[in-house]
Motif scaffolding. Structure first.
Motif, PDB file in Angstrom:
ATOM      1  N   GLU A  33      11.424   0.794  -4.600  1.00 46.30           N
ATOM      2  CA  GLU A  33      12.614   1.730  -3.473  1.00 46.30           C
ATOM      3  C   GLU A  33      11.869   3.430  -3.779  1.00 46.30           C
ATOM      4  O   GLU A  33      11.272   3.552  -5.746  1.00 46.30           O
ATOM      5  CB  GLU A  33      13.519   2.184  -4.477  1.00 46.30           C
ATOM      6  CG  GLU A  33      14.547   0.171  -4.625  1.00 46.30           C
ATOM      7  CD  GLU A  33      16.056   0.067  -5.207  1.00 46.30           C
ATOM      8  OE1 GLU A  33      15.501   0.844  -6.649  1.00 46.30           O
ATOM      9  OE2 GLU A  33      15.353  -1.169  -5.502  1.00 46.30           O
ATOM     10  N   HIS A  34      12.345   3.925  -3.610  1.00 49.09           N
ATOM     11  CA  HIS A  34      12.594   5.961  -3.940  1.00 49.09           C
ATOM     12  C   HIS A  34      13.134   6.117  -5.016  1.00 49.09           C
ATOM     13  O   HIS A  34      14.092   5.959  -5.206  1.00 49.09           O
ATOM     14  CB  HIS A  34      12.471   6.597  -2.760  1.00 49.09           C
ATOM     15  CG  HIS A  34      11.259   5.808  -1.581  1.00 49.09           C
ATOM     16  ND1 HIS A  34      10.479   7.078  -0.856  1.00 49.09           N
ATOM     17  CD2 HIS A  34      11.888   5.394   0.098  1.00 49.09           C
ATOM     18  CE1 HIS A  34      10.071   6.527  -0.004  1.00 49.09           C
ATOM     19  NE2 HIS A  34      10.953   5.825   0.358  1.00 49.09           N
ATOM     20  N   HIS A  35      12.236   7.087  -5.805  1.00 46.65           N
ATOM     21  CA  HIS A  35      12.960   7.922  -6.574  1.00 46.65           C
ATOM     22  C   HIS A  35      13.858   8.905  -6.457  1.00 46.65           C
ATOM     23  O   HIS A  35      13.668   9.453  -5.580  1.00 46.65           O
ATOM     24  CB  HIS A  35      12.136   7.726  -7.406  1.00 46.65           C
ATOM     25  CG  HIS A  35      12.321   8.451  -9.103  1.00 46.65           C
ATOM     26  ND1 HIS A  35      12.150  10.155  -9.407  1.00 46.65           N
ATOM     27  CD2 HIS A  35      13.558   7.617  -9.919  1.00 46.65           C
ATOM     28  CE1 HIS A  35      12.558   9.798 -10.368  1.00 46.65           C
ATOM     29  NE2 HIS A  35      13.407   8.991 -11.138  1.00 46.65           N
TER      30      HIS A  35
ATOM     31  N   LEU B 191       0.812  -1.008  -0.163  1.00 45.15           N
ATOM     32  CA  LEU B 191      -0.260   0.110   0.044  1.00 45.15           C
ATOM     33  C   LEU B 191       0.927   0.950   0.283  1.00 45.15           C
ATOM     34  O   LEU B 191       1.479   1.132   0.759  1.00 45.15           O
ATOM     35  CB  LEU B 191      -0.878  -0.210   1.804  1.00 45.15           C
ATOM     36  CG  LEU B 191      -1.905   1.228   1.151  1.00 45.15           C
ATOM     37  CD1 LEU B 191      -2.579   0.825   0.556  1.00 45.15           C
ATOM     38  CD2 LEU B 191      -2.606   1.047   2.103  1.00 45.15           C
ATOM     39  N   TYR B 192       0.483   1.982  -0.828  1.00 46.19           N
ATOM     40  CA  TYR B 192       1.780   3.181  -1.477  1.00 46.19           C
ATOM     41  C   TYR B 192       0.358   4.569  -1.254  1.00 46.19           C
ATOM     42  O   TYR B 192      -0.003   4.719  -1.239  1.00 46.19           O
ATOM     43  CB  TYR B 192       1.801   3.526  -2.487  1.00 46.19           C
ATOM     44  CG  TYR B 192       3.184   2.297  -2.913  1.00 46.19           C
ATOM     45  CD1 TYR B 192       3.574   1.223  -2.182  1.00 46.19           C
ATOM     46  CD2 TYR B 192       2.424   0.821  -3.258  1.00 46.19           C
ATOM     47  CE1 TYR B 192       5.421   0.449  -2.167  1.00 46.19           C
ATOM     48  CE2 TYR B 192       3.270  -0.375  -3.254  1.00 46.19           C
ATOM     49  CZ  TYR B 192       4.497  -0.338  -2.779  1.00 46.19           C
ATOM     50  OH  TYR B 192       5.265  -1.835  -3.666  1.00 46.19           O
TER      51      TYR B 192
ATOM     52  N   PHE C  29       5.785   9.370 -11.617  1.00 48.22           N
ATOM     53  CA  PHE C  29       7.112   9.508 -12.718  1.00 48.22           C
ATOM     54  C   PHE C  29       7.654   9.067 -10.838  1.00 48.22           C
ATOM     55  O   PHE C  29       8.042   7.399 -10.954  1.00 48.22           O
ATOM     56  CB  PHE C  29       8.052  10.425 -13.038  1.00 48.22           C
ATOM     57  CG  PHE C  29       8.843   9.530 -13.950  1.00 48.22           C
ATOM     58  CD1 PHE C  29       9.188   9.916 -15.467  1.00 48.22           C
ATOM     59  CD2 PHE C  29      10.335   9.623 -13.384  1.00 48.22           C
ATOM     60  CE1 PHE C  29      10.037   9.272 -16.236  1.00 48.22           C
ATOM     61  CE2 PHE C  29      11.134   9.024 -13.691  1.00 48.22           C
ATOM     62  CZ  PHE C  29      11.100   8.382 -15.272  1.00 48.22           C
ATOM     63  N   SER C  30       7.466   9.762 -10.405  1.00 44.88           N
ATOM     64  CA  SER C  30       8.581   9.097  -9.352  1.00 44.88           C
ATOM     65  C   SER C  30       7.371   8.023  -7.861  1.00 44.88           C
ATOM     66  O   SER C  30       8.224   7.053  -8.179  1.00 44.88           O
ATOM     67  CB  SER C  30       8.489  11.271  -7.836  1.00 44.88           C
ATOM     68  OG  SER C  30       9.649  10.972  -8.897  1.00 44.88           O
ATOM     69  N   PHE C  31       6.101   8.389  -7.743  1.00 46.73           N
ATOM     70  CA  PHE C  31       5.258   7.215  -7.395  1.00 46.73           C
ATOM     71  C   PHE C  31       5.522   6.068  -8.302  1.00 46.73           C
ATOM     72  O   PHE C  31       4.916   4.922  -7.483  1.00 46.73           O
ATOM     73  CB  PHE C  31       4.145   7.794  -7.823  1.00 46.73           C
ATOM     74  CG  PHE C  31       3.036   6.903  -6.368  1.00 46.73           C
ATOM     75  CD1 PHE C  31       3.898   6.756  -4.763  1.00 46.73           C
ATOM     76  CD2 PHE C  31       1.386   7.001  -6.565  1.00 46.73           C
ATOM     77  CE1 PHE C  31       2.816   6.625  -4.891  1.00 46.73           C
ATOM     78  CE2 PHE C  31       0.702   6.743  -5.942  1.00 46.73           C
ATOM     79  CZ  PHE C  31       1.134   6.361  -4.435  1.00 46.73           C
ATOM     80  N   ALA C  32       5.311   6.110  -9.248  1.00 42.75           N
ATOM     81  CA  ALA C  32       5.297   4.958 -10.307  1.00 42.75           C
ATOM     82  C   ALA C  32       6.305   3.955 -10.208  1.00 42.75           C
ATOM     83  O   ALA C  32       6.733   2.921  -9.749  1.00 42.75           O
ATOM     84  CB  ALA C  32       5.179   5.302 -11.815  1.00 42.75           C
TER      85      ALA C  32
END
Ligand SMILES: Cc1cc2nc3c(=O)[nH]c(=O)nc-3n(C[C@H](O)[C@H](O)[C@H](O)COP(=O)(O)OP(=O)(O)OC[C@H]3O[C@@H](n4cnc5c(N)ncnc54)[C@H](O)[C@@H]3O)c2cc1C
Ligand SMILES: [Zn+2]
Lengths: 87, 417
Positions: B385-387, B356-357, B375-378
């Motif tokens: 991993e965090h972008h 769950l994000y 972009f970062s959430f995908a």
């Protein structure tokens, strides 16, 4: 939006300053854990509906009041002096 | 089918009969690899980049209303990368770069117009603060030019430079700042995601989140249960309600922000102009309407409509800055529900529940973030991993007090942003 100040009666929104959720009345003790401070300072139920919040009647009597208000309709459901309110 | 100038011409000559719907209207399947809750700008861009960057196409976006009916279609469309603090600085810089390639990437005209943004200042102290901000922007690789009073006059001759309370001392010009057509951004991402196989499911409200042994297994919706291995919550002003379905309480308070548009006028305001001291900003849409707004009404609200004192305040600020707009007639005003965090910066993070994000807390500034956030959430959902550009948008920064990003420097408290 008009807020019914328990001392001054119905007054214009512009006379008041919003503080936020009435959780602000439940200040944890200095030794409380980080989680208690997080609950107090940051985490909110943020309901869509009735909520209890703190307003300051700066443009009137200067009292802090606890307002019960519907966040969806902006209807004011009640207001009591913070010093008489339950935390 | 792709868009091109040639195609517009051909369709125009043949009665515009060749256009087809831009995306399908599929029935929800009983199971997906990934479910995104919320079909606003951020939900749609997340789905697009999941498909495009990570090859994940067994994905559904569940939207309770219609695509783009939330804040993504209610904002004042300003796109900029003029943030100051580490965390925000690299994130919005990355997002602006995505904006600059967006139309080719999506094959969609989002009317991104880098007309330049000018933040005005009115004292020596404010000039110093803007010089410092400009340096931070340049250090980040973005652009900033400090204008003196005459420099501002060249761009914005119509301001009241000698306003008694707030005389114009100068401005910080961000040439790459500007605007975009908000609906088109939602539609472009929707079309791009759909064409890569993502199911966009409208009129589908999520009413519950299923969790077993600390792991998400799916969602309950008004169109039946849907199983999912991973679920992303991207519902802006409704974040607290949706997170509560997973037993979470967020550092979010929802507030109403109003905006206004006048009747269409000939081109008169060429830039985005921001008058921070009056909490007023304005630009002119390509259709000619002057689009402007101010600050939050400053009380918790889900009404999507504000009160008159803020309307009056915004009009007064506009008149103080540029008296000429007194001649324009306001056509419409409206409000949107902002997911406000205590420090005014967003959250892109995992939750305590596996799979769950969370993506929320965009406050009044999430339109410009649509490409970068998706972009970062995908990246986070696909790889766990965090972008890098969004790595500081952690949920636990509030609890720990480490890494707060209070861009305005007013304090990390709910009623201050
Ligand atoms: C007046 C105004 C002016 C603004 N101006 C700017 C600006 O100039 N520049 C800028 O950068 N930002 C601006 N913003 C902020 C920006 O619009 C928002 O931060 C951003 O749009 C929020 O992300 P979103 O697009 O995903 O939100 P939304 O479009 O609100 O998407 C969230 C979606 O989730 C859906 N949803 C909610 N609950 C559920 C559920 N239970 N199940 C399924 N779906 C659900 C909603 O229906 C909605 O469509 C402005 C906002 C407003 C209101
Ligand atoms: Zn009073």
């Amino acid at each position: 939006m008009r807020i019914r100040c328990p001392i001054c009666g119905d007054r214009d929104l512009r006379e008041f300053t919003y503080k936020g959720d009435a959780v602000a009345l439940n200040r944890p003790g200095p030794e409380a854990a980080a989680q208690a401070w997080d609950d107090y300072l940051h985490l909110r139920r943020n309901p869509a509906g009735a909520t209890r919040e703190l307003w300051y009647h700066g443009g009137g009597c200067g009292a802090w009041i606890v307002v019960t208000r519907d966040t969806v309709t902006h209807e004011i459901l009640g207001a009591v002096l913070a010093e008489e309110a339950e935390a | 089918m792709g868009f091109s100038g040639w195609r517009v011409l051909r369709e125009g000559l043949s009665g515009n009969r060749g256009w087809t719907p831009q995306w399908r209207d599929p029935e929800p399947k009983s199971e997906y690899d990934i479910v995104i809750i919320g079909g606003g700008g951020h939900g749609l861009s997340t789905a697009y980049y999941l498909a495009k960057e990570h090859g994940l196409t067994n994905v559904a976006v569940l939207e309770k209303g219609y695509l783009g009916g939330g804040n993504v279609g209610r904002n004042t469309t300003i796109v900029r990368a003029n943030y100051f603090l580490p965390g925000n600085s690299e994130f919005y810089s990355h997002s602006l770069k995505l904006w600059e390639g967006l139309e080719e990437d999506l094959n969609y005209n989002v009317m991104h117009s880098q007309r330049g943004l000018i933040n005005l200042f009115h004292s020596d102290g404010q000039r110093d603060a803007f010089a410092r901000r400009g340096n931070a922007m340049i250090n980040q690789g973005d652009d900033a030019i400090l204008l003196d009073r005459e420099g501002v006059r060249k761009h914005l001759p119509y301001l009241d430079f000698d306003n008694l309370r707030f005389p114009v001392y100068g401005g910080l010009l961000h040439p790459r700042g500007g605007t975009a057509r908000h609906d088109a951004v939602a539609w472009g991402y929707a079309r791009g995601a759909d064409s890569r196989g993502v199911d966009l499911i409208q009129n589908c409200e999520v009413t519950g989140i299923d969790i077993e042994n600390g792991r998400v297994t799916g969602v309950q919706t008004t169109r039946g249960p849907i199983r999912a291995k991973k679920v992303g919550m991207v519902v802006a002003g409704r974040s607290s309600q949706v997170a509560a379905m997973a037993g979470m309480r967020l550092p979010i308070e929802s507030h109403v922000l109003q905006a206004f548009v006048t009747e269409g006028l000939k081109p008169v305001i060429d830039h985005v102009v921001s008058f921070g001291m009056g909490h007023f900003y304005i630009s002119q849409s390509d259709k000619g309407g002057l689009v402007f707004g101010g600050d939050l009404d400053f009380y918790a609200s889900y009404a999507a409509r504000g009160n008159l004192p803020m309307v009056e305040h915004v009009m007064e600020a506009g008149m103080a800055l540029m008296p000429m707009i007194g001649r324009a007639r306001v056509l419409r005003s409206w409000g949107g529900i902002m997911d406000m965090t205590p420090d005014g910066s967003p959250i892109i993070d995992k939750t305590g529940i596996d799979g769950l994000y969370l993506n929320c807390g965009w406050c009044y500034g999430g339109f410009k973030a649509v490409p970068g956030s998706g972009f970062s959430f995908a990246h986070l959902i696909a790889r766990d991993e965090h972008h890098a550009p969004a790595a500081r948008y952690r949920l636990d920064r509030f609890r720990d007090g480490i890494g707060l990003m209070d861009e305005e420097g007013t304090g990390a408290q709910h009623n201050l942003h």
